[in-house]
Scaffold this motif. Structure first.
Motif, PDB file in Angstrom:
ATOM      1  N   ILE A 114      51.239  37.393  41.156  1.00  0.00           N
ATOM      2  CA  ILE A 114      50.470  36.254  40.632  1.00  0.00           C
ATOM      3  C   ILE A 114      49.015  36.666  40.409  1.00  0.00           C
ATOM      4  O   ILE A 114      48.423  36.374  39.379  1.00  0.00           O
ATOM      5  CB  ILE A 114      50.531  35.055  41.607  1.00  0.00           C
ATOM      6  CG1 ILE A 114      51.951  34.508  41.699  1.00  0.00           C
ATOM      7  CG2 ILE A 114      49.560  33.969  41.174  1.00  0.00           C
ATOM      8  CD1 ILE A 114      52.171  33.539  42.851  1.00  0.00           C
ATOM      9  N   LEU A 115      48.456  37.370  41.396  1.00  0.00           N
ATOM     10  CA  LEU A 115      47.048  37.768  41.296  1.00  0.00           C
ATOM     11  C   LEU A 115      46.843  38.923  40.318  1.00  0.00           C
ATOM     12  O   LEU A 115      45.706  39.231  39.949  1.00  0.00           O
ATOM     13  CB  LEU A 115      46.519  38.173  42.682  1.00  0.00           C
ATOM     14  CG  LEU A 115      46.340  37.053  43.704  1.00  0.00           C
ATOM     15  CD1 LEU A 115      45.947  37.625  45.048  1.00  0.00           C
ATOM     16  CD2 LEU A 115      45.279  36.055  43.223  1.00  0.00           C
ATOM     17  N   GLY A 116      47.920  39.557  39.937  1.00  0.00           N
ATOM     18  CA  GLY A 116      47.788  40.706  39.039  1.00  0.00           C
ATOM     19  C   GLY A 116      47.325  41.963  39.756  1.00  0.00           C
ATOM     20  O   GLY A 116      46.805  42.893  39.131  1.00  0.00           O
ATOM     21  N   ILE A 117      47.548  42.009  41.078  1.00  0.00           N
ATOM     22  CA  ILE A 117      47.130  43.211  41.815  1.00  0.00           C
ATOM     23  C   ILE A 117      48.332  44.084  42.173  1.00  0.00           C
ATOM     24  O   ILE A 117      48.284  44.885  43.090  1.00  0.00           O
ATOM     25  CB  ILE A 117      46.313  42.858  43.080  1.00  0.00           C
ATOM     26  CG1 ILE A 117      47.101  41.909  43.981  1.00  0.00           C
ATOM     27  CG2 ILE A 117      44.972  42.261  42.697  1.00  0.00           C
ATOM     28  CD1 ILE A 117      46.417  41.657  45.329  1.00  0.00           C
TER      29      ILE A 117
ATOM     30  N   TRP B  88      43.789  48.691  38.380  1.00  0.00           N
ATOM     31  CA  TRP B  88      42.797  48.284  37.385  1.00  0.00           C
ATOM     32  C   TRP B  88      41.723  49.361  37.303  1.00  0.00           C
ATOM     33  O   TRP B  88      41.143  49.728  38.321  1.00  0.00           O
ATOM     34  CB  TRP B  88      42.142  46.958  37.789  1.00  0.00           C
ATOM     35  CG  TRP B  88      43.055  45.771  37.695  1.00  0.00           C
ATOM     36  CD1 TRP B  88      43.833  45.266  38.699  1.00  0.00           C
ATOM     37  CD2 TRP B  88      43.280  44.936  36.555  1.00  0.00           C
ATOM     38  NE1 TRP B  88      44.528  44.177  38.253  1.00  0.00           N
ATOM     39  CE2 TRP B  88      44.216  43.944  36.942  1.00  0.00           C
ATOM     40  CE3 TRP B  88      42.797  44.921  35.244  1.00  0.00           C
ATOM     41  CZ2 TRP B  88      44.662  42.952  36.065  1.00  0.00           C
ATOM     42  CZ3 TRP B  88      43.235  43.930  34.386  1.00  0.00           C
ATOM     43  CH2 TRP B  88      44.163  42.964  34.785  1.00  0.00           C
TER      44      TRP B  88
ATOM     45  N   GLN C 284      43.009  48.101  47.213  1.00  0.00           N
ATOM     46  CA  GLN C 284      43.606  46.995  46.464  1.00  0.00           C
ATOM     47  C   GLN C 284      43.947  47.384  45.033  1.00  0.00           C
ATOM     48  O   GLN C 284      44.294  46.526  44.223  1.00  0.00           O
ATOM     49  CB  GLN C 284      42.638  45.805  46.430  1.00  0.00           C
ATOM     50  CG  GLN C 284      42.216  45.283  47.767  1.00  0.00           C
ATOM     51  CD  GLN C 284      43.234  44.322  48.351  1.00  0.00           C
ATOM     52  OE1 GLN C 284      44.110  43.844  47.647  1.00  0.00           O
ATOM     53  NE2 GLN C 284      43.138  44.061  49.636  1.00  0.00           N
TER      54      GLN C 284
ATOM     55  N   PHE D 104      41.816  48.740  42.836  1.00  0.00           N
ATOM     56  CA  PHE D 104      40.676  48.694  41.922  1.00  0.00           C
ATOM     57  C   PHE D 104      40.015  50.066  41.928  1.00  0.00           C
ATOM     58  O   PHE D 104      39.425  50.485  42.924  1.00  0.00           O
ATOM     59  CB  PHE D 104      39.696  47.595  42.338  1.00  0.00           C
ATOM     60  CG  PHE D 104      40.285  46.227  42.280  1.00  0.00           C
ATOM     61  CD1 PHE D 104      40.590  45.645  41.052  1.00  0.00           C
ATOM     62  CD2 PHE D 104      40.566  45.518  43.436  1.00  0.00           C
ATOM     63  CE1 PHE D 104      41.150  44.373  40.978  1.00  0.00           C
ATOM     64  CE2 PHE D 104      41.139  44.245  43.376  1.00  0.00           C
ATOM     65  CZ  PHE D 104      41.428  43.682  42.140  1.00  0.00           C
TER      66      PHE D 104
ATOM     67  N   LEU E  70      37.125  40.633  42.744  1.00  0.00           N
ATOM     68  CA  LEU E  70      37.861  41.421  41.746  1.00  0.00           C
ATOM     69  C   LEU E  70      39.272  40.868  41.588  1.00  0.00           C
ATOM     70  O   LEU E  70      39.815  40.843  40.481  1.00  0.00           O
ATOM     71  CB  LEU E  70      37.904  42.896  42.153  1.00  0.00           C
ATOM     72  CG  LEU E  70      36.605  43.673  41.996  1.00  0.00           C
ATOM     73  CD1 LEU E  70      36.823  45.143  42.343  1.00  0.00           C
ATOM     74  CD2 LEU E  70      36.047  43.562  40.573  1.00  0.00           C
ATOM     75  N   GLU E  71      39.863  40.426  42.691  1.00  0.00           N
ATOM     76  CA  GLU E  71      41.201  39.843  42.604  1.00  0.00           C
ATOM     77  C   GLU E  71      41.183  38.594  41.732  1.00  0.00           C
ATOM     78  O   GLU E  71      42.114  38.342  40.973  1.00  0.00           O
ATOM     79  CB  GLU E  71      41.734  39.522  44.006  1.00  0.00           C
ATOM     80  CG  GLU E  71      42.131  40.778  44.756  1.00  0.00           C
ATOM     81  CD  GLU E  71      42.474  40.529  46.216  1.00  0.00           C
ATOM     82  OE1 GLU E  71      42.836  39.411  46.588  1.00  0.00           O
ATOM     83  OE2 GLU E  71      42.388  41.507  46.999  1.00  0.00           O
TER      84      GLU E  71
ATOM     85  N   SER F 221      41.119  39.731  38.244  1.00  0.00           N
ATOM     86  CA  SER F 221      42.451  40.217  37.910  1.00  0.00           C
ATOM     87  C   SER F 221      43.360  39.053  37.530  1.00  0.00           C
ATOM     88  O   SER F 221      44.033  39.068  36.495  1.00  0.00           O
ATOM     89  CB  SER F 221      43.003  40.981  39.119  1.00  0.00           C
ATOM     90  OG  SER F 221      44.389  41.139  39.022  1.00  0.00           O
ATOM     91  N   TYR F 222      43.338  38.020  38.381  1.00  0.00           N
ATOM     92  CA  TYR F 222      44.136  36.819  38.102  1.00  0.00           C
ATOM     93  C   TYR F 222      43.762  36.209  36.752  1.00  0.00           C
ATOM     94  O   TYR F 222      44.621  35.872  35.941  1.00  0.00           O
ATOM     95  CB  TYR F 222      43.931  35.782  39.204  1.00  0.00           C
ATOM     96  CG  TYR F 222      44.542  34.438  38.874  1.00  0.00           C
ATOM     97  CD1 TYR F 222      45.889  34.194  39.073  1.00  0.00           C
ATOM     98  CD2 TYR F 222      43.763  33.427  38.323  1.00  0.00           C
ATOM     99  CE1 TYR F 222      46.450  32.972  38.748  1.00  0.00           C
ATOM    100  CE2 TYR F 222      44.320  32.201  37.993  1.00  0.00           C
ATOM    101  CZ  TYR F 222      45.667  31.976  38.211  1.00  0.00           C
ATOM    102  OH  TYR F 222      46.222  30.775  37.869  1.00  0.00           O
TER     103      TYR F 222
ATOM    104  N   VAL G 220      45.089  38.464  33.845  1.00  0.00           N
ATOM    105  CA  VAL G 220      46.546  38.470  33.748  1.00  0.00           C
ATOM    106  C   VAL G 220      47.076  37.132  33.247  1.00  0.00           C
ATOM    107  O   VAL G 220      48.043  37.066  32.507  1.00  0.00           O
ATOM    108  CB  VAL G 220      47.174  38.826  35.111  1.00  0.00           C
ATOM    109  CG1 VAL G 220      48.644  38.462  35.152  1.00  0.00           C
ATOM    110  CG2 VAL G 220      46.997  40.304  35.403  1.00  0.00           C
ATOM    111  N   ASN G 221      46.435  36.046  33.668  1.00  0.00           N
ATOM    112  CA  ASN G 221      46.919  34.729  33.281  1.00  0.00           C
ATOM    113  C   ASN G 221      46.201  34.187  32.048  1.00  0.00           C
ATOM    114  O   ASN G 221      46.352  33.028  31.714  1.00  0.00           O
ATOM    115  CB  ASN G 221      46.778  33.766  34.456  1.00  0.00           C
ATOM    116  CG  ASN G 221      47.684  34.168  35.589  1.00  0.00           C
ATOM    117  OD1 ASN G 221      48.867  33.840  35.579  1.00  0.00           O
ATOM    118  ND2 ASN G 221      47.171  34.922  36.536  1.00  0.00           N
TER     119      ASN G 221
END
Lengths: 222, 222
Positions: free
Chosen positions: A84-87, A91, A114, A116, B205-206, B209-210, B213-214
DNA sequence: CCTATTTTGTGAAGGCTTTCACATAGATAA
DNA sequence: TTATCTATGTGAAAGCCTTCACAAAATAGG
């Protein structure tokens, strides 16, 4: 597969919910290390000092991940939140302004952990350009637009003085990037489709100052 | 003199209002440099990308600082906000954990500029103890309780790894301090009368990222 | 002095977020 | 299989924060 993507659900997820997802992810790492297979909303809440109802509500926006009577499967929930977070990927990040804070962040392990990855550095100081930080050679900020355009870099960390931050950000936007972590103490003007997060460390001290001066204690006598 | 002290007003001021006071203070510095004598809620709002109503409402919690038809007196309002936030004085600060981030913060000019003065450093690494950072000799963390107790230091910045942060904080609390800025990615357990602010840079950063991605764009087509 | 203009200060409305409380569903044990 | 227990998922309620909208107050310009 994308059943919890916000854009598909057409639901508005609040900023606080997303920030708490980061906390849940972090809590799940702790639980995972402890060897638990499942975890309850109560346990997750305790770790991050939240309420169980908050945990359940937040997660429910994205689907039904738990089992009644049992809790949430640790490994699985962690993976789902990461998705969900795209992690659940790496990146690539550029960092502009290799000063005190900037060069500290280059070695900041929590970013790397994480996913990054700081892969490019920029500065305007001739003494810094060409120098090597953790294996990365500092580039001249003059070339930032061309070096970022079409590159594999998708986020930029801005650690330049407030007086030049807006100019740097204009270039970042020009290069087509849409995610900026800003350490400069200024409000950056960007187009609506560019995301900026501000890291204002002095502001946090100011909050502490306020709390102390106003004896703003949580359990003070009324 | 203290007519806007929260404890005397017995009003609950929200956290967001206090954080925005920091922004107003910063905006007033800009306006002051421009040489304006007065500033409207509209102008302040524009600088920090807020609404004029928000600015007026926030300020109204603490008193009537403006003049109808004219706006707010820049110098005066800035001084009043500084007073409310408690930044009309110098705060002495200790920093624990002289690693990448820690040593960067020792030289961080924004802290100094706001009156936050790092005057003591602690670490547990024998190679760092006794070394000099910007004129401050690093002390052994073993002595933290005795060195902080009854000292002129009222805030502590914690830059140690997550695995030891709680132990360090226990000592800080034992020494009687009540304000902690925490850079470790853990939720610290402290008594109710101790204030903790968390600086979680990876979390920001998370969030980016979210957002990417969304495709969580502010002006996206519905 | 009077009128038009500006901008504050603030109740009330609206909107958003958190908490409550409970039906539901699966787990566990006998 | 049945009863008991546990913990989720979620509408509804409560609480909190922001925005609205306007009276009031001060300015500015004749």
């Amino acid at each position: 597969m994308d059943e919890f993507r916000e854009t598909e659900l057409k639901k508005r997820i609040s900023e606080s919910t997303i920030r708490r997802l980061s906390l849940y992810h972090r809590a799940l790492e702790i639980v995972e290390e402890n060897g638990s297979e499942t975890v309850s909303s109560k346990e997750l809440a305790k770790i991050e000092k939240l309420t169980p109802a908050q945990v359940r509500k937040d997660l429910s926006f994205f689907g039904s991940f738990g089992t009644r009577g049992l809790g949430y499967p640790v490994k699985d929930l962690k993976a789902k939140i990461a998705r969900i977070l795209g992690i659940d990927r790496v990146w690539n990040i550029a960092l502009v302004g290799v000063g005190n804070i900037g060069s500290a962040l280059v070695s900041y392990k929590e970013f790397a952990r994480q996913g990054f990855k700081i892969v490019k550095l920029f500065d305007n100081d001739q003494r810094k350009i060409g120098s090597n930080h953790k294996g990365i050679v500092v580039s001249d900020i003059k070339n930032i637009v061309s070096e970022l355009s079409g590159s594999e870099i998708e986020m930029v960390v801005v650690c330049v003085p407030g007086s030049v931050a807006q100019f740097v950000v204009n270039d970042i936007v020009k290069a087509g990037l849409r995610a900026i972590l800003n350490f400069a103490p200024v409000n950056l003007k960007v187009p609506d489709d560019v995301f900026v997060r501000n890291e204002n460390m002095a502001m946090e001290l100011e909050y502490l100052s306020y709390a102390l001066v106003n004896n703003h204690s949580k359990n003070r006598v009324k």
